[in-house]
Design a protein around this motif. Structure first.
Motif, mmCIF file in Angstrom:
data_model
loop_
_atom_site.group_PDB
_atom_site.id
_atom_site.type_symbol
_atom_site.label_atom_id
_atom_site.label_comp_id
_atom_site.label_asym_id
_atom_site.label_seq_id
_atom_site.Cartn_x
_atom_site.Cartn_y
_atom_site.Cartn_z
ATOM 1 N N ARG A 160 -144.827 19.319 73.300
ATOM 2 C CA ARG A 160 -144.289 20.548 73.846
ATOM 3 C C ARG A 160 -143.397 21.211 72.802
ATOM 4 N N THR A 161 -143.539 22.530 72.666
ATOM 5 C CA THR A 161 -142.756 23.271 71.685
ATOM 6 C C THR A 161 -141.307 23.392 72.134
ATOM 7 N N ALA A 162 -140.465 23.863 71.219
ATOM 8 C CA ALA A 162 -139.054 24.061 71.551
ATOM 9 C C ALA A 162 -138.911 25.036 72.708
ATOM 10 N N GLN A 179 -141.072 25.686 75.099
ATOM 11 C CA GLN A 179 -141.534 25.070 76.346
ATOM 12 C C GLN A 179 -140.500 24.093 76.885
ATOM 13 N N ARG A 180 -139.867 23.333 76.019
ATOM 14 C CA ARG A 180 -138.864 22.366 76.476
ATOM 15 C C ARG A 180 -137.607 23.072 76.978
ATOM 16 N N GLN A 181 -137.255 24.159 76.304
ATOM 17 C CA GLN A 181 -136.100 24.920 76.771
ATOM 18 C C GLN A 181 -136.373 25.541 78.130
ATOM 19 N N ALA A 233 -138.178 24.331 80.338
ATOM 20 C CA ALA A 233 -138.173 23.251 81.325
ATOM 21 C C ALA A 233 -136.771 22.733 81.621
ATOM 22 N N GLU A 286 -134.318 21.760 79.116
ATOM 23 C CA GLU A 286 -133.632 21.026 78.058
ATOM 24 C C GLU A 286 -132.774 21.991 77.249
ATOM 25 N N MET A 308 -132.515 23.178 72.181
ATOM 26 C CA MET A 308 -133.837 23.086 71.558
ATOM 27 C C MET A 308 -133.979 24.145 70.453
ATOM 28 N N ILE A 329 -137.018 19.795 66.820
ATOM 29 C CA ILE A 329 -138.357 19.306 67.141
ATOM 30 C C ILE A 329 -138.987 18.646 65.920
ATOM 31 N N GLU A 357 -137.594 15.198 65.459
ATOM 32 C CA GLU A 357 -138.114 14.241 66.431
ATOM 33 C C GLU A 357 -139.530 13.790 66.078
#
Length: 611
Positions: free
Chosen positions: A480-482, A484-486, A488, A490, A493, A498, A501
């Motif tokens: 998942r991209t930055a 997408q994670r943000q 969601a 998080e 990001m 990323i 990681e």
């Protein structure tokens, strides 16, 4: 761009040179080619010709002007349709796709409210999917050209015809007969049967024969031919720059063959052709080159005269900037018909465009002869479909006819074609096969170009990919991209985090292989399409191809190797359908053989894409 054109044999028929260089609304030769309704592609009998003539005689001027227009129905409500039909008397409609039941009822109402039967158009370029939301996606044009079995195109046409006829459609804006010479051209990269006249003619005839098994007329497109320029006429005028002799033995060959095969109508593209215009008008300056939709020398002298086309010519969508950048709107509306088009595709503003056409007639831009010739072609096409003798309540099939749409039989056709056309472009690292027994842990990446004009979720296909991989026994780890994670929830990001990681030391310890599935769309919004990564130095760029076996799968565009040449295993699956994804995964595992073929465009004229 490679130049496959010059090496081809001369297949042209004898070419007649222009008789004179005189200029007028009818072309360089000063001739208008009036319709013969008793000749192909209309082939009308005396009763049908009489209906055409009597219908024209019984029309008011406003009704005659209205017949020239194809409306785009953006609203399914009866009130909307009442306004369109009562105020503008349109000769045809196309509609915004939706559920099949709603589409059919919409068409039924439209026909019931129209004094003269409507031409009802759809875009069944890929089967029934272009005509309603639940229609069957069978294949793209390129997919239908990516296997030796030419009947794939016929089967696509058959499904398209059956499903669109069940809706009440009678006019297909297909097949596409462009030739994909320039790999950078993404308007037709998946919408052309191939990059040679031979494969285009062969597959276009098959499609035409298949869809013609249903009561459907075809409008092949986009005259004088896309695929040379890399730009998209939705957003800028594009050009076919071939010289007359080259054009004649390539695109001209395609059009002659299809006209001889019986195609009923042709869509003129907002595509200029400088050398073709100068063949008929030698003194034409660069600034005077117009798109075909405004060029009498292309529509009359070339298409009607040299190619002998007696059918109906419809413009491409009139909102496209390839047309609108050429003239003021009030001028271009009547000038398209004056130049030789017979129907005008889509209002921009209905009241304005209708008035512009009416004013063009009243000021003499659109002559009585040209108006009545266009009307005869429009009504002649309707009569050739038998609409004139069909009771109004039978112009649209009953609701029960919708059972064929998305049927198991049609999905089986799609699955068979997907199995045949999934194509291994290269596997120079000998990564395949990859199975759960040898490479269980998969890092899965999804690449899209963002939402296109369909407004569909551009990454929805990834759920299907993940499901099919897991069903095959793989353990899937979705990247998942930055962004997408943000989204969601998080925090903190960014692309540098990323990247950190996705460390290299333990990448091969965590994953056995990497799969990249790309579904990049976007034509009609950009002049050209390439992969756009999520961030600068994005972690999904295949840096990991040197760490673990990496497989790149395109579900749409065939030209991605120019952006991911480091990938040594590349597959073209052609479609984001479950059938295509399932077939691809089976072939990656080696449980099913690759059968698809490709042309040289996939290597994008670069040596490193072949490595």
């Amino acid at each position: 761009m490679s130049s496959p054109i010059a090496a081809e044999p001369d297949r042209s028929l004898p070419v007649r040179g222009p008789a004179s260089a005189s200029r007028n609304a009818y072309g360089a030769q000063g001739q208008q080619f009036d319709v013969d309704l008793r000749a192909a592609p209309f082939d009308l009998d005396d009763d049908a010709v009489a209906w055409v003539e009597s219908t024209i005689t019984g029309m008011s001027l406003e009704e005659k002007i209205g017949q020239l227009f194809v409306n785009h129905n953006n609203d399914y409500s009866p009130e909307y349709l009442d306004g369109v039909l009562e105020n503008f008397h349109v000769g045809g409609i196309r509609y915004r796709p939706g559920p099949s039941a709603a589409v059919q009822e919409h068409i039924r109402y439209a026909q019931s409210k129209s004094r003269i039967p409507l031409l009802v158009a759809s875009n069944p370029e890929m089967g029934g999917a272009g005509s309603c939301d639940d229609g069957t996606f069978v294949s793209t044009h390129l997919q239908a050209g990516s296997h030796p079995d030419k009947s794939i195109a016929r089967r696509m046409g058959q499904v398209a015809g059956v499903e669109t006829a069940a809706l009440g459609c009678n006019w297909a804006f297909a097949p596409i007969v462009d030739i994909h010479y320039n790999w950078r051209n993404t308007v037709i990269s998946t919408r052309a049967f191939g990059n040679t006249p031979e494969v285009v003619v062969e597959r276009a005839k098959e499609y035409f024969d298949g869809i013609s098994e249903s009561p459907t007329a075809c409008a092949m497109k986009h005259f004088p031919g896309d695929g040379v320029d890399e730009r998209d006429q939705h957003v800028v005028t594009s050009y076919n720059t071939l010289g007359f002799e080259e054009w004649n033995r390539t695109y001209g060959h395609v059009y002659r063959e299809m006209i001889g095969h019986g195609v009923q109508s042709i869509m003129a593209g907002h595509i200029g052709a400088p050398e073709l215009s100068r063949h008929f008008r030698p003194d034409t300056a660069d600034a005077d080159i117009l798109p075909a939709t405004l060029s009498p020398e292309l529509l009359q002298d070339l298409l009607r005269g040299e190619l002998g086309f007696n059918g109906l010519i419809v413009t491409d969508a009139s909102q496209m900037v390839g047309l609108t950048q050429a003239r003021k709107r009030r001028d271009l509306v009547p000038e398209t018909i004056a130049a030789g088009c017979d129907m005008f595709l889509f209002f921009r503003n209905p009241a304005e465009d209708f008035r512009y056409m009416l004013d063009g007639y009243r000021t003499g831009v659109l002559t009585e002869q040209r108006l009545h010739d266009a009307l005869r072609r429009i009504l002649g096409l309707k009569a050739s479909l038998g609409l004139h003798r069909t009771p109004a309540d039978q112009l649209v099939p009953p609701v029960e006819a919708l059972g064929v749409i998305g049927s198991e039989a049609h999905r089986a056709v799609a699955a068979d074609i997907a199995d045949k056309t999934v194509t291994l472009v290269k596997d120079t690292a000998c990564n395949l096969p990859i199975s759960p027994a040898t490479h269980r842990r998969i890092r899965l990446y999804g690449i899209s170009g963002g939402a296109d004009f369909t407004r569909a979720d551009p990454l929805a296909y990834l759920d299907t990919v993940k499901e099919e991989l897991e069903a095959a026994g793989f353990e899937v780890h979705l990247f998942r991209t930055a962004g997408q994670r943000q989204a969601a929830g998080e925090t903190g990001m960014n692309f540098m985090r990323i990247m950190a990681e996705e460390a290299t030391d333990d990448y091969a310890d965590k994953y056995d292989a990497a799969f990249v599935f790309a579904n990049v769309k976007g034509f009609a919004q950009e002049a050209a399409i390439r992969i756009k990564w999520s961030t600068p130095l994005a972690a999904e760029i295949p840096w990991y191809a040197t760490e673990v076996p990496t497989v790149f799968v395109s579900l749409n565009q065939p030209n991605h190797l120019i952006d991911v040449p480091m990938v040594r295993t590349a597959i073209h699956a052609h479609a984001a359908s479950r059938e295509a994804i399932r077939a691809t995964i089976a072939k990656i595992q080696g449980t099913s053989a690759f059968q698809g073929t490709f042309n040289e465009n996939v290597f994008c004229d670069s040596f490193d894409t072949r490595l």
